[in-house]
Enzyme design. Structure first.
Site, short mmCIF file in Angstrom:
data_model
loop_
_atom_site.label_atom_id
_atom_site.label_comp_id
_atom_site.label_asym_id
_atom_site.label_seq_id
_atom_site.Cartn_x
_atom_site.Cartn_y
_atom_site.Cartn_z
N GLU A 45 0.85 -1.09 -0.11
CA GLU A 45 -0.13 0.09 -0.12
C GLU A 45 0.99 1.32 0.00
O GLU A 45 1.88 1.55 0.73
CB GLU A 45 -0.92 0.20 1.30
CG GLU A 45 -1.75 1.36 1.25
CD GLU A 45 -2.94 1.13 1.95
OE1 GLU A 45 -3.94 1.98 2.00
OE2 GLU A 45 -3.25 0.25 2.71
N CYS A 241 -6.90 0.77 2.00
CA CYS A 241 -7.89 2.14 2.12
C CYS A 241 -7.38 3.06 1.02
O CYS A 241 -8.26 4.08 0.66
CB CYS A 241 -7.62 2.98 3.55
SG CYS A 241 -8.00 2.18 4.80
N ASN A 372 -12.27 -3.01 -0.41
CA ASN A 372 -10.95 -3.43 0.59
C ASN A 372 -11.63 -4.01 2.04
O ASN A 372 -11.61 -4.93 2.35
CB ASN A 372 -10.02 -2.04 0.81
CG ASN A 372 -9.20 -2.19 1.91
OD1 ASN A 372 -8.66 -3.04 2.03
ND2 ASN A 372 -9.33 -1.39 2.82
N GLU A 373 -11.95 -2.85 2.59
CA GLU A 373 -12.17 -3.21 4.14
C GLU A 373 -13.83 -2.63 4.49
O GLU A 373 -14.05 -2.27 5.47
CB GLU A 373 -11.33 -2.40 5.19
CG GLU A 373 -11.13 -3.16 6.20
CD GLU A 373 -9.91 -2.34 7.20
OE1 GLU A 373 -9.12 -3.28 7.46
OE2 GLU A 373 -9.70 -1.31 7.35
#
Length: 654
Positions: A45, A241, A372-373
């Protein structure tokens, strides 16, 4: 290496006369589960200056003047007022991806006039390294030349290019190279303009010649080598993120990261103001490291590519903005087009672009992450739409799906239950917690449904203080606890098929989040104790799980011991044993097999008596592997497992 450490670890390798308790028994001829090639991988990331200022080897910050403040990173230099001036010009209507450039006016041929670029916390320059400078420019009037100079903090020259004469009123790229005369951690770059006239300047870029595989616009070789040394099974990109963005307008859009570098649109990095304790207002994304480069480096290091795409949801910790489900078509088309870019024939639109970029062969994409999350019903709604569209056209693609940011809260249980009922392919679980949590959860997957979705342990790292605390350290306690947990992941390889530590990289002067796997400055890099744990698991992955027990019980914390065992097609038994206690433990290990064993085993150990030990730029290998041998007699070996140790044992079989 400290003498005391050598002596302490050598004690592990002694053939002990007495052992404690029941022996450890390894059922080497009875595999219980196959281990996937993707088992241990890498999560990348762009946080902590991981891309620009890190893995991406570009030395110039804000090379195209597209930061929020157009001259951020640049300082105007002139001998006296009136020597020249800089005008930032915007051509948004004709070039929306790269609208800004500077117009340089030299009013007199006398006196110095130019710009200085500070780099990313300085520029790391190496003596005798060749540096390649490029610039896009065109002449408006008169005759302007420029030359490039590297200097240290005192202004001492470290290298200088020959002059570039800017001619013609059409944009063209100019190139020059020169060699540095000294090594400097925090150099700066001067660009001096000479002559009289007006010239337009854009995309000033400086790269070392020795990038990974010597590629122009390439990656920092030492950082890629640390990744290659791990022998990762997969590379997840472009992150977590970062995929979502603080709002949808700043989400990651892969199509804007491919094609010519000068046409890739710079945007703000979502981590630049995320944490009050580490504001980084100069943190942007140039996307010189884009999706093509991610696929390329994955191929280089033998890792399966795992791209993650936005599913129409921004970060729920920030704006929680979502696109209406009736407006999802562009997002879904991005996913379909990405598969075509990775795998499509060169006769297709996106497969042709891959060919133009230098890779006519497919990248063999098999995995794709949707969101993603994310959490909640809104994610499930979008998951269904994405899955239907992708599986209709590409049924062979396995989809990775979120179960939220926590491993055990209401958000997790809702998604875990719902996605299992929907027959999801792979569930992406995340855990950032205390070292004790990792030790206590080595049995997490022992009772998981063997017929349900597979598990991706997508983000994990033990937190020495607390999640998001700037005081977290990559200490030995955290790494040892992760090793204990990972024995449980390996033991359950029939359902846990992928795992990766996160985050991956951090600049020692530009981080937002800690702990991180690999740290670096502008010239140096090192692996943390956590890195060596991950590397030892990945380098000793094996092909099949076999049982390792004591008194017919699995070692998952009893008597402070954790263990897993595998066999490989190279005819090896590989044992991983973690001792989390403060005392030495003598153990007899019995290999239950009909095959003949080698006379000696190879033993690799990570150990420290001080759980607070960390590696650093100054001492990069305070905790690092020590290799020796242990004797095998009658299919048995005796080891003294030192306090706070992680031991990997290789035994050759016929």
């Amino acid at each position: 290496m400290k003498i005391s450490r050598v002596i302490a670890i050598a004690a592990i390798l002694l053939y002990a006369c007495t052992t404690e308790g029941q022996p450890l028994v390894v059922k080497a001829d009875k595999p219980t589960a196959a281990i996937q090639p993707t088992m241990w991988g890498i999560f990348f990331e762009d946080i902590n200056l991981a891309a620009d200022g890190g893995l991406y080897a570009e030395l110039v910050k804000n090379r195209s003047f597209e930061f929020a403040s157009p001259l951020m990173g640049w300082t105007i230099q002139q001998a006296s007022p009136g020597t020249g001036n800089i005008l930032v010009t915007n051509r948004l209507e004709t070039d929306s991806a790269n609208p800004r450039y500077i117009r340089v006016t030299r009013n007199t041929a006398k006196g110095k006039f130019g710009l200085t670029n500070e780099g990313f916390r300085g520029m790391g320059i190496k003596q005798n390294e060749q540096y390649n400078f490029t610039v896009w420019a065109k002449s408006e009037t008169g005759n302007i030349e420029l030359h490039v100079q590297l200097v240290d903090s005192t202004g001492r020259a470290l290298g200088e290019s020959q002059p570039i004469n800017i001619s013609g009123n059409n944009w063209q790229q100019y190139k020059t190279s020169f060699t540095a005369t000294a090594t400097e951690l925090k150099a700066r770059m001067n660009v001096w303009f000479e002559g009289e006239g007006v010239a337009d300047i854009d995309m000033l870029s400086l790269f070392p010649q020795h990038t990974w595989k010597q590629r122009p616009n390439g990656l920092r070789a030492d950082l890629v080598q640390l990744l290659a040394d791990m022998k990762p099974g997969f590379l997840r990109f472009p992150g977590g993120c970062i995929v979502e963005g603080r709002e949808l307008a700043t989400r990651y859009q892969w199509k804007k990261t491919v094609g010519p570098v000068e046409d890739r649109q710079v945007i703000v990095n979502r981590w630049n103001t995320e944490f009050a304790h580490r504001p980084t207002p100069d943190y942007f994304q140039s996307f010189g490291l884009g999706f093509f480069e991610y696929f390329q480096v994955a191929e280089d290091i033998g890792a399966t590519p795992l791209p993650i795409l936005n599913c129409g949801m921004a970060c729920q910790f920030n704006s929680a903005e979502v696109v209406d489900t009736t407006q999802l078509d562009p997002y879904i088309q991005d996913a379909l087009d990405l598969i075509e870019f990775a795998n499509g024939d060169v006769s297709t639109k996106w497969g042709h672009l891959r060919e133009v970029m230098g890779h006519p062969d497919p990248f063999n994409l098999k995995l794709l992450g949707i969101g993603n999350e994310q959490w909640g019903p809104q994610y499930v709604e979008r998951y269904k739409i994405f899955t239907k569209a992708i599986k209709y056209k590409y049924p062979e693609i396995q989809l990775v799906n979120s179960v939220g940011p926590s491993p055990d809260d209401e958000r997790f249980h809702y998604l875990n239950d719902t996605l299992r009922k929907l027959n999801a392919d792979i569930l992406d679980e995340h855990y950032y917690s205390s070292p004790s949590w990792f030790q206590n959860n080595a049995n997490r997957y022992d009772d998981y449904d063997r017929n349900g979705p597979k598990i991706f342990a997508g983000e994990y790292a033990a937190q020495s203080v607390a999640t998001v605390s700037p005081l977290n350290k990559n200490n030995w306690l955290c790494a040892l606890s992760e090793a204990a947990f990972m024995t449980g992941l390996e033991r359950n390889a029939d359902i846990v098929q992928m795992a990766s530590y996160a985050p991956l990289f951090a600049h020692v002067e530009g981080w937002q989040w800690t702990p991180d796997l690999i740290w670096f400055d502008n010239l140096n890099s090192f692996g943390t104790p956590n890195y060596y744990v991950q590397k030892l698991f990945a380098n000793n992955k094996g092909d099949n799980v076999v049982a390792i027990t004591s008194d017919n019980k699995t070692l998952k914390g009893s008597d402070s011991l954790y263990a897993s065992a595998v066999t490989s097609t190279a005819n090896e038994v590989i044992l991983k044993i973690v001792n989390t206690s403060s005392r030495s433990i003598s153990k007899q290990i019995s290999i239950d097999t009909k095959r003949k064993l080698a006379a000696k085993a190879t033993v690799t150990t990570l150990q420290s008596n001080d759980l607070n030990t960390v590696n650093s730029i100054e001492s990069p290998k305070d905790i690092s592997p020590l290799v020796s041998e242990a004797e095998i007699k009658s299919r048995q070996l005796n080891l003294v497992l030192h306090p706070y140790s992680f031991t990997v044992i290789h035994i050759k079989m016929q």
